[in-house]
Design an enzyme around this catalytic site. Structure first.
Site, PDB file in Angstrom:
ATOM      1  N   GLU A 356      33.276  47.703  39.049  1.00  0.00           N
ATOM      2  CA  GLU A 356      32.467  48.740  38.979  1.00  0.00           C
ATOM      3  C   GLU A 356      31.933  48.581  37.300  1.00  0.00           C
ATOM      4  O   GLU A 356      30.906  49.164  37.286  1.00  0.00           O
ATOM      5  CB  GLU A 356      33.240  50.179  38.860  1.00  0.00           C
ATOM      6  CG  GLU A 356      32.359  51.475  39.176  1.00  0.00           C
ATOM      7  CD  GLU A 356      33.131  52.671  39.396  1.00  0.00           C
ATOM      8  OE1 GLU A 356      32.581  53.351  40.350  1.00  0.00           O
ATOM      9  OE2 GLU A 356      33.820  53.048  38.631  1.00  0.00           O
ATOM     10  N   HIS A 387      52.733  34.824  51.694  1.00  0.00           N
ATOM     11  CA  HIS A 387      52.672  34.691  53.309  1.00  0.00           C
ATOM     12  C   HIS A 387      51.577  35.480  54.012  1.00  0.00           C
ATOM     13  O   HIS A 387      51.538  35.705  55.082  1.00  0.00           O
ATOM     14  CB  HIS A 387      53.863  35.851  53.763  1.00  0.00           C
ATOM     15  CG  HIS A 387      55.267  35.212  53.115  1.00  0.00           C
ATOM     16  ND1 HIS A 387      56.055  34.206  53.698  1.00  0.00           N
ATOM     17  CD2 HIS A 387      55.841  35.741  52.199  1.00  0.00           C
ATOM     18  CE1 HIS A 387      56.984  33.909  53.071  1.00  0.00           C
ATOM     19  NE2 HIS A 387      56.966  34.770  52.017  1.00  0.00           N
ATOM     20  N   LYS A 512      25.982  58.082  47.590  1.00  0.00           N
ATOM     21  CA  LYS A 512      26.025  59.476  47.612  1.00  0.00           C
ATOM     22  C   LYS A 512      25.154  60.250  48.209  1.00  0.00           C
ATOM     23  O   LYS A 512      25.341  61.469  49.037  1.00  0.00           O
ATOM     24  CB  LYS A 512      26.683  59.833  46.202  1.00  0.00           C
ATOM     25  CG  LYS A 512      28.101  59.413  45.766  1.00  0.00           C
ATOM     26  CD  LYS A 512      28.266  59.813  44.542  1.00  0.00           C
ATOM     27  CE  LYS A 512      29.370  58.996  43.787  1.00  0.00           C
ATOM     28  NZ  LYS A 512      29.434  59.412  42.571  1.00  0.00           N
TER      29      LYS A 512
HETATM   30  O1  F6P Z   1      31.878  57.392  42.184  1.00  0.00           O
HETATM   31  C1  F6P Z   1      32.165  56.657  41.401  1.00  0.00           C
HETATM   32  C2  F6P Z   1      32.933  57.360  40.326  1.00  0.00           C
HETATM   33  O2  F6P Z   1      32.132  58.207  39.439  1.00  0.00           O
HETATM   34  C3  F6P Z   1      33.988  56.556  39.424  1.00  0.00           C
HETATM   35  O3  F6P Z   1      33.411  55.925  38.212  1.00  0.00           O
HETATM   36  C4  F6P Z   1      35.071  57.538  38.960  1.00  0.00           C
HETATM   37  O4  F6P Z   1      36.370  56.999  38.640  1.00  0.00           O
HETATM   38  C5  F6P Z   1      35.053  58.379  40.310  1.00  0.00           C
HETATM   39  O5  F6P Z   1      33.865  58.329  40.986  1.00  0.00           O
HETATM   40  C6  F6P Z   1      35.822  59.702  40.260  1.00  0.00           C
HETATM   41  O6  F6P Z   1      34.801  60.460  39.597  1.00  0.00           O
HETATM   42  P1  F6P Z   1      35.091  61.973  38.764  1.00  0.00           P
HETATM   43  O7  F6P Z   1      36.522  61.622  38.061  1.00  0.00           O
HETATM   44  O8  F6P Z   1      34.225  62.587  38.269  1.00  0.00           O
HETATM   45  O9  F6P Z   1      35.679  62.752  40.119  1.00  0.00           O
END
Ligand code: F6P
Length: 548
Positions: A356, A387, A512
């Protein structure tokens, strides 16, 4: 065009790489039996052996020059001084300040330590209440189960650390059970809710943004489940939820009471947040003094990273190994192989941290890079992987860079009977032997047997597979802190060398957004998608109808 693809240094490194490619690792050891001595690094409680990497002394020298020409030293200074190293979001990345709980960490004239310490103190109060069985649910019964609801950095780090440090569980937490649920489909939560009791279950809503649908939908499901046992929603929100977030207003809006809100800040990236109040579940297991030890280990590594010259700088050397394999030896995958069941979740945790952060194709100037960046990172507990996918490492066609991560001392505790302890210590020797044997066979192939006899192709082990071995004297909160910070600073160094920003993650946003309109279509509104999605939507609807 970047330093890695053109110019005199790139040419020099490519020449070094073409020489290395003509040689087997076994030959490199024959030419220089002192390789281990010159290519390993010792830090307190950690040893990093780079001698099984396909590197030469000349390649290391060229790579140190790459650090200089990439302005690594000023970039490290910018990181620690709180400059906006996250250029696309114009903010600093100051997870190191979270580890500086016992000494000043001044950024632009402001000391961040009091802020950090205040939240740790608040966390300590909540931890104590739970440990002392003073935190009671709506019916007055003490909390026995805590469920961390989070995803990504708000799940992987705490889960990895809680699992790794279970042996350091404090006596006050003996009967406290900690659980994790992250998946959006609710399956992990549903499985837990069948076993847990509403009166005695507390949920930690861990979300930096407090907008993540995965976590918020799990939170709403948890609230409804509690609501079957008690109709007073305000009471449930007060007694059954703690919030950990950088968005206090959103926590309040959700209904988390102020005194149950733990805060951190925008200058902590989500995947670097386990050091913050997101580490609440870790503190519940190891206690606040264990959590501070964890921070202290990372703090030691911060100081090492900021001060050590390149040749002695562990995260820098690890980053150089990554860049060398990725950009000069055309190796695109990196396996993380912990030889310790307690580090089971380390590969998953690191896959977020690294991919990421550095899975990027735009450089800091907004141009598309003309060289590869972050390799694909994957892994498994070493002996289990032997394994499973080790076949590919030994005889497949891919060059895979491997990290063997091995804590050495184990099973010293007197709570084992002597007989069981001896047996477990034997198992650990077996484990150690397998770790060392595997990296050796990956390096030497058939030559590990000492004879050069020809074997059939299907029994041929070519060797020459590069690896780094990280020995940890013993896994403790302190050394786990060191280990994680080591990888974090490696990721930052690699990003500097690749000229990319490791602190944003725009690549996760579009999916998203598109999921929102797709949900509308699944619920019967909206069309006009591509033919494949339309076909799948029609099939999904048809299956849903049969189910109804
Ligand atoms: O969608 C990626 C992300 O933003 C990550 O970088 C982050 O760790 C995760 O989602 C959770 O985000 P949050 O802590 O804001 O719920």
């Amino acid at each position: 065009m970047g330093l890695l693809s053109s110019g005199p240094l790139a040419t020099q490194l490519q020449q070094q790489a073409s020489l290395v490619k003509q040689q087997h690792l076994a030959e490199l050891f024959e030419q220089d039996p002192q390789r281990f001595n010159t290519m390993h690094l010792r830090l307190p409680a950690l040893l990093l052996d780079f001698s099984k990497q396909r590197m030469t002394v000349e390649a290391w020298q060229g790579l140190y020059r790459l650090c200089d020409e990439s302005a690594l030293a000023p970039w490290i200074a910018k990181l620690f001084q709180g400059e906006a190293v996250n250029t696309s979001e114009k903010r600093p990345a100051l997870h190191m300040a979270l580890r500086s709980f016992d000494q000043p960490f001044v950024v632009n004239g402001q000391d961040l330590q009091p802020l950090v310490e205040a939240q740790l103190a608040k966390m300590e109060t909540l931890v104590e209440r739970i440990h002392q069985r003073q935190w009671r649910g709506f019916s007055g019964r003490a909390i026995t189960d805590v469920v961390n609801l989070g995803v990504g950095g708000s799940d992987l780090g705490p889960m990895m650390a809680c699992h790794a440090l279970e042996e350091f569980r404090v006596s006050q937490a003996k009967s406290l059970r900690i659980h994790f649920a992250s998946s959006m489909d609710g399956s992990q939560l549903a499985e837990l809710l069948q076993r847990l009791h509403p009166e005695t279950t507390l949920f930690i809503l861990a979300s930096k943004s407090f907008t993540t649908i995965d976590t918020l939908s799990n939170a709403d499901t948890a609230l409804r489940w509690l609501g079957q046992a008690c109709q007073d929603e305000a009471l449930l929100k007060r007694q059954h939820f703690i919030g950990c977030s950088a968005a206090p207003a959103k926590m309040s809006q959700w209904g988390i009471s102020k005194d149950h809100q733990l805060e951190f800040w925008d200058w902590v990236g989500g995947r670097y947040s386990l050091w913050s109040v997101i580490g609440m579940s870790i503190a519940l297991v190891v206690g606040m003094s264990g959590f501070r030890q964890f921070l202290k280990g990372a703090q030691w590594l911060d100081q090492h990273f900021a001060r050590a010259p390149w040749a002695e700088n562990a995260p820098v050397r690890m980053a150089l190994v990554d860049v060398w394999n990725t950009n000069f030896l055309a190796s695109q995958t990196h396996a993380i192989l912990p030889y310790d069941g307690r580090l089971k979740y380390l590969p998953a945790y690191l896959s977020q941290l690294e991919m990421e952060s550095n899975g990027k194709r735009a450089d800091r100037q907004g141009q598309e890079v003309d060289y590869p960046t972050c390799p694909i990172l994957w892994g498994e507990v070493g002996t289990n992987a032997q394994h499973a996918f080790f076949q590919l490492l030994h005889q497949g066609t891919h060059q895979v860079n491997c990290d063997f991560v091995m804590p050495v001392q184990r099973y010293q505790h007197s709570h084992w009977s002597e007989q069981t302890r001896e047996r477990l210590q034997y198992q650990q020797r077996l484990n150690l032997a397998n770790c060392l044997a595997q990296s050796r066979v990956l390096m030497l192939g058939n030559q590990a047997l000492g004879n050069q006899q020809q074997v059939d192709a299907d029994r041929h082990y070519p060797g020459n597979q590069p690896s780094t071995t990280l020995l940890i004297e013993a896994l403790t909160p302190y050394t786990l802190g060191q280990l994680i910070a080591l990888y974090e600073h490696k990721v930052y160094t690699s990003a500097v060398l690749w000229n990319i920003n490791p602190f944003d993650q725009w690549g996760v946003e579009l999916g998203k957004q598109i999921a929102k309109e797709t949900l509308a279509a699944i619920e019967g509104q909206g069309s006009g998608f591509d033919p494949s999605t339309e076909g799948l939507l029609a099939a999904v609807r048809a299956y849903q109808e049969t189910q109804a």
